[in-house]
Design a protein around this motif. Structure first.
Motif, PDB file in Angstrom:
ATOM      1  N   GLU A  46      -2.226  49.126  -0.558  1.00 38.99           N
ATOM      2  CA  GLU A  46      -3.370  48.692  -1.521  1.00 38.99           C
ATOM      3  C   GLU A  46      -2.929  47.072  -1.908  1.00 38.99           C
ATOM      4  O   GLU A  46      -3.924  46.261  -1.874  1.00 38.99           O
ATOM      5  CB  GLU A  46      -3.796  49.470  -2.749  1.00 38.99           C
ATOM      6  CG  GLU A  46      -4.704  49.061  -3.779  1.00 38.99           C
ATOM      7  CD  GLU A  46      -5.076  49.900  -4.692  1.00 38.99           C
ATOM      8  OE1 GLU A  46      -4.907  49.509  -6.000  1.00 38.99           O
ATOM      9  OE2 GLU A  46      -4.829  51.266  -4.499  1.00 38.99           O
ATOM     10  N   LEU A  47      -1.803  46.932  -2.559  1.00 36.03           N
ATOM     11  CA  LEU A  47      -1.325  45.748  -3.027  1.00 36.03           C
ATOM     12  C   LEU A  47      -1.279  44.810  -2.144  1.00 36.03           C
ATOM     13  O   LEU A  47      -1.564  43.649  -2.313  1.00 36.03           O
ATOM     14  CB  LEU A  47      -0.142  45.967  -3.813  1.00 36.03           C
ATOM     15  CG  LEU A  47      -0.159  46.759  -5.154  1.00 36.03           C
ATOM     16  CD1 LEU A  47       1.182  46.826  -5.785  1.00 36.03           C
ATOM     17  CD2 LEU A  47      -0.959  45.853  -6.133  1.00 36.03           C
ATOM     18  N   GLU A  48      -0.697  44.986  -0.769  1.00 43.95           N
ATOM     19  CA  GLU A  48      -0.776  44.082   0.174  1.00 43.95           C
ATOM     20  C   GLU A  48      -2.040  43.541   0.767  1.00 43.95           C
ATOM     21  O   GLU A  48      -2.148  42.486   0.907  1.00 43.95           O
ATOM     22  CB  GLU A  48       0.181  44.696   1.392  1.00 43.95           C
ATOM     23  CG  GLU A  48       1.577  44.854   0.953  1.00 43.95           C
ATOM     24  CD  GLU A  48       2.527  45.364   2.214  1.00 43.95           C
ATOM     25  OE1 GLU A  48       2.091  46.019   2.944  1.00 43.95           O
ATOM     26  OE2 GLU A  48       3.919  45.382   1.978  1.00 43.95           O
ATOM     27  N   PRO A  74      -7.513  35.459  -1.967  1.00 45.20           N
ATOM     28  CA  PRO A  74      -7.179  34.597  -2.968  1.00 45.20           C
ATOM     29  C   PRO A  74      -7.452  35.253  -4.409  1.00 45.20           C
ATOM     30  O   PRO A  74      -8.299  35.993  -4.564  1.00 45.20           O
ATOM     31  CB  PRO A  74      -8.303  33.470  -2.944  1.00 45.20           C
ATOM     32  CG  PRO A  74      -9.120  33.862  -1.870  1.00 45.20           C
ATOM     33  CD  PRO A  74      -8.703  35.117  -1.035  1.00 45.20           C
ATOM     34  N   PRO A  75      -6.543  35.102  -5.314  1.00 46.84           N
ATOM     35  CA  PRO A  75      -6.437  35.674  -6.326  1.00 46.84           C
ATOM     36  C   PRO A  75      -7.594  35.172  -7.265  1.00 46.84           C
ATOM     37  O   PRO A  75      -8.070  33.997  -7.006  1.00 46.84           O
ATOM     38  CB  PRO A  75      -5.119  35.329  -7.183  1.00 46.84           C
ATOM     39  CG  PRO A  75      -4.685  34.299  -6.394  1.00 46.84           C
ATOM     40  CD  PRO A  75      -5.427  34.249  -4.949  1.00 46.84           C
ATOM     41  N   ALA A  76      -8.142  35.993  -8.212  1.00 44.60           N
ATOM     42  CA  ALA A  76      -9.210  35.436  -9.292  1.00 44.60           C
ATOM     43  C   ALA A  76      -8.533  34.676 -10.136  1.00 44.60           C
ATOM     44  O   ALA A  76      -7.272  34.828 -10.153  1.00 44.60           O
ATOM     45  CB  ALA A  76      -9.783  36.786  -9.903  1.00 44.60           C
ATOM     46  N   GLU A  77      -9.424  33.777 -10.963  1.00 47.87           N
ATOM     47  CA  GLU A  77      -8.847  33.053 -11.813  1.00 47.87           C
ATOM     48  C   GLU A  77      -7.887  33.610 -12.722  1.00 47.87           C
ATOM     49  O   GLU A  77      -6.908  32.896 -13.260  1.00 47.87           O
ATOM     50  CB  GLU A  77     -10.034  32.188 -12.352  1.00 47.87           C
ATOM     51  CG  GLU A  77     -10.793  31.381 -11.537  1.00 47.87           C
ATOM     52  CD  GLU A  77     -11.880  30.493 -12.064  1.00 47.87           C
ATOM     53  OE1 GLU A  77     -11.693  30.396 -13.257  1.00 47.87           O
ATOM     54  OE2 GLU A  77     -12.569  30.160 -11.314  1.00 47.87           O
ATOM     55  N   ASP A  78      -8.265  34.779 -13.358  1.00 48.88           N
ATOM     56  CA  ASP A  78      -7.397  35.273 -14.294  1.00 48.88           C
ATOM     57  C   ASP A  78      -6.114  36.217 -13.691  1.00 48.88           C
ATOM     58  O   ASP A  78      -5.680  36.800 -14.572  1.00 48.88           O
ATOM     59  CB  ASP A  78      -8.267  36.225 -15.188  1.00 48.88           C
ATOM     60  CG  ASP A  78      -8.892  37.395 -14.524  1.00 48.88           C
ATOM     61  OD1 ASP A  78      -9.081  37.257 -13.247  1.00 48.88           O
ATOM     62  OD2 ASP A  78      -9.562  38.175 -15.111  1.00 48.88           O
ATOM     63  N   ASN A 117      -2.653  36.839 -11.998  1.00 47.05           N
ATOM     64  CA  ASN A 117      -1.326  35.943 -11.647  1.00 47.05           C
ATOM     65  C   ASN A 117      -0.711  36.631 -10.412  1.00 47.05           C
ATOM     66  O   ASN A 117       0.036  37.665 -10.521  1.00 47.05           O
ATOM     67  CB  ASN A 117      -0.561  36.102 -12.959  1.00 47.05           C
ATOM     68  CG  ASN A 117       0.804  35.284 -12.607  1.00 47.05           C
ATOM     69  OD1 ASN A 117       0.929  34.749 -11.726  1.00 47.05           O
ATOM     70  ND2 ASN A 117       1.591  35.315 -13.613  1.00 47.05           N
ATOM     71  N   PRO A 118      -0.754  35.991  -9.125  1.00 47.21           N
ATOM     72  CA  PRO A 118      -0.252  36.443  -7.926  1.00 47.21           C
ATOM     73  C   PRO A 118       1.225  36.882  -7.968  1.00 47.21           C
ATOM     74  O   PRO A 118       1.841  37.794  -7.543  1.00 47.21           O
ATOM     75  CB  PRO A 118      -0.433  35.409  -6.920  1.00 47.21           C
ATOM     76  CG  PRO A 118      -1.270  34.365  -7.638  1.00 47.21           C
ATOM     77  CD  PRO A 118      -1.086  34.836  -9.171  1.00 47.21           C
ATOM     78  N   SER A 119       1.938  36.168  -8.909  1.00 44.76           N
ATOM     79  CA  SER A 119       3.545  36.670  -8.866  1.00 44.76           C
ATOM     80  C   SER A 119       3.784  37.958  -9.512  1.00 44.76           C
ATOM     81  O   SER A 119       4.656  38.597  -9.187  1.00 44.76           O
ATOM     82  CB  SER A 119       4.256  35.557  -9.633  1.00 44.76           C
ATOM     83  OG  SER A 119       3.691  35.397 -11.042  1.00 44.76           O
ATOM     84  N   GLU A 120       2.678  38.501 -10.383  1.00 46.60           N
ATOM     85  CA  GLU A 120       2.865  39.859 -11.046  1.00 46.60           C
ATOM     86  C   GLU A 120       2.530  40.674 -10.015  1.00 46.60           C
ATOM     87  O   GLU A 120       3.680  41.843  -9.893  1.00 46.60           O
ATOM     88  CB  GLU A 120       1.915  39.925 -12.153  1.00 46.60           C
ATOM     89  CG  GLU A 120       2.250  39.089 -13.345  1.00 46.60           C
ATOM     90  CD  GLU A 120       1.154  39.425 -14.417  1.00 46.60           C
ATOM     91  OE1 GLU A 120       0.641  40.310 -14.565  1.00 46.60           O
ATOM     92  OE2 GLU A 120       1.083  38.487 -15.410  1.00 46.60           O
ATOM     93  N   LYS A 121       1.797  40.643  -9.157  1.00 49.17           N
ATOM     94  CA  LYS A 121       1.699  41.472  -7.853  1.00 49.17           C
ATOM     95  C   LYS A 121       2.549  41.508  -7.006  1.00 49.17           C
ATOM     96  O   LYS A 121       3.196  42.665  -6.610  1.00 49.17           O
ATOM     97  CB  LYS A 121       0.281  41.292  -7.197  1.00 49.17           C
ATOM     98  CG  LYS A 121      -0.798  41.626  -7.999  1.00 49.17           C
ATOM     99  CD  LYS A 121      -2.209  41.413  -6.996  1.00 49.17           C
ATOM    100  CE  LYS A 121      -3.509  41.919  -7.710  1.00 49.17           C
ATOM    101  NZ  LYS A 121      -4.450  42.109  -6.871  1.00 49.17           N
ATOM    102  N   ASP A 122       3.320  40.295  -6.674  1.00 46.55           N
ATOM    103  CA  ASP A 122       4.483  40.269  -5.794  1.00 46.55           C
ATOM    104  C   ASP A 122       5.729  40.921  -6.512  1.00 46.55           C
ATOM    105  O   ASP A 122       6.338  41.792  -5.943  1.00 46.55           O
ATOM    106  CB  ASP A 122       4.914  38.748  -5.599  1.00 46.55           C
ATOM    107  CG  ASP A 122       3.946  37.791  -4.790  1.00 46.55           C
ATOM    108  OD1 ASP A 122       3.086  38.857  -4.116  1.00 46.55           O
ATOM    109  OD2 ASP A 122       3.685  36.786  -4.848  1.00 46.55           O
ATOM    110  N   LEU A 123       5.947  40.914  -7.869  1.00 50.08           N
ATOM    111  CA  LEU A 123       6.892  41.721  -8.469  1.00 50.08           C
ATOM    112  C   LEU A 123       6.623  43.171  -8.451  1.00 50.08           C
ATOM    113  O   LEU A 123       7.416  44.070  -8.253  1.00 50.08           O
ATOM    114  CB  LEU A 123       6.877  41.338  -9.925  1.00 50.08           C
ATOM    115  CG  LEU A 123       7.386  39.982 -10.169  1.00 50.08           C
ATOM    116  CD1 LEU A 123       7.358  39.621 -11.734  1.00 50.08           C
ATOM    117  CD2 LEU A 123       9.004  39.892  -9.885  1.00 50.08           C
ATOM    118  N   GLU A 124       5.366  43.480  -8.581  1.00 51.20           N
ATOM    119  CA  GLU A 124       4.931  44.945  -8.392  1.00 51.20           C
ATOM    120  C   GLU A 124       5.205  45.333  -7.049  1.00 51.20           C
ATOM    121  O   GLU A 124       5.679  46.601  -6.672  1.00 51.20           O
ATOM    122  CB  GLU A 124       3.409  45.231  -9.067  1.00 51.20           C
ATOM    123  CG  GLU A 124       3.195  46.684  -8.978  1.00 51.20           C
ATOM    124  CD  GLU A 124       1.638  46.922  -9.525  1.00 51.20           C
ATOM    125  OE1 GLU A 124       1.323  48.187  -9.545  1.00 51.20           O
ATOM    126  OE2 GLU A 124       0.860  45.923  -9.639  1.00 51.20           O
TER     127      GLU A 124
END
Length: 190
Positions: free
Chosen positions: A108-110, A116-120, A122-129
């Motif tokens: 799901e996360l991949e 593209p991420p929504a404006e609010d 933060n893609p780096s948080e998803k990468d960390l998750e």
């Protein structure tokens, strides 16, 4: 080099203990091995060509010395082993369910990462998750492998216990037969 044994096996006789790969002949036989074997069943004396005069006392002393269970033989019953296996199977099922949930969450996360991420967001948080989930998945896989290996070892131990039980039943039957024959001989002699 071990001291020469006071016991000598008959030609072609071999002693081995259940669950152990070591086999003993007159060439490598020790007093302790012979006494352990005789302590298991005194009828095993028929495999020996030579026994010391005090062998029964030695066997009794060996039995008394090892009565505390220090002879390294398995002391787990088959029922106890099966209960442990059942518990490990339940742990494996739980681990597999957790892995399936993590795999679904990673997928799901991949999939979300491809958009593209929504404006609010933060893609780096998803990468960390995602990375954290991958690490958890790796740990769960290692735990599953260890649990599976332990379960397999327990299954082998159950098989060994079954074989040992069968051997003990055969020895018991032989001993009962010998006692019956001795009793019959005594009755005939009277």
């Amino acid at each position: 080099m071990p001291k020469k044994s006071d016991y000598k096996l008959k030609a072609g006789a071999v002693i081995s203990f259940f669950g152990q790969s070591q086999a003993y002949t007159s060439a490598n036989l020790t007093n302790e091995v012979a006494e352990k074997y005789l302590a298991m069943n005194p009828a095993n004396a028929n495999l020996f060509a030579e026994l010391p005069d005090d062998w029964k006392a030695r066997v009794a002393a060996y039995t008394e010395h090892n009565a505390d269970g220090s002879d390294n033989t398995p002391h787990m019953t088959e029922a106890e082993a099966l209960e442990i296996i059942k518990s490990k199977d339940e742990q494996i099922a739980e681990n597999e369910a957790a892995i399936a949930l993590r795999d679904a969450r990673i997928a799901e996360l991949e999939a979300d990462r491809d958009f593209p991420p929504a404006e609010d967001e933060n893609p780096s948080e998803k990468d960390l998750e995602i990375e954290n989930l991958r690490m958890e998945l790796g740990n769960a896989n290692e735990q599953l492998a260890a649990t599976t290996e332990e379960r397999d070892n327990l299954l082998k131990e159950v098989e060994n216990l079954k074989k040992e039980n069968k051997g003990l039943k055969q020895s018991n039957a032989m001993l009962k037969k010998k006692v019956g024959t001795d009793t019959q001989s005594e009755a005939n002699a009277e």
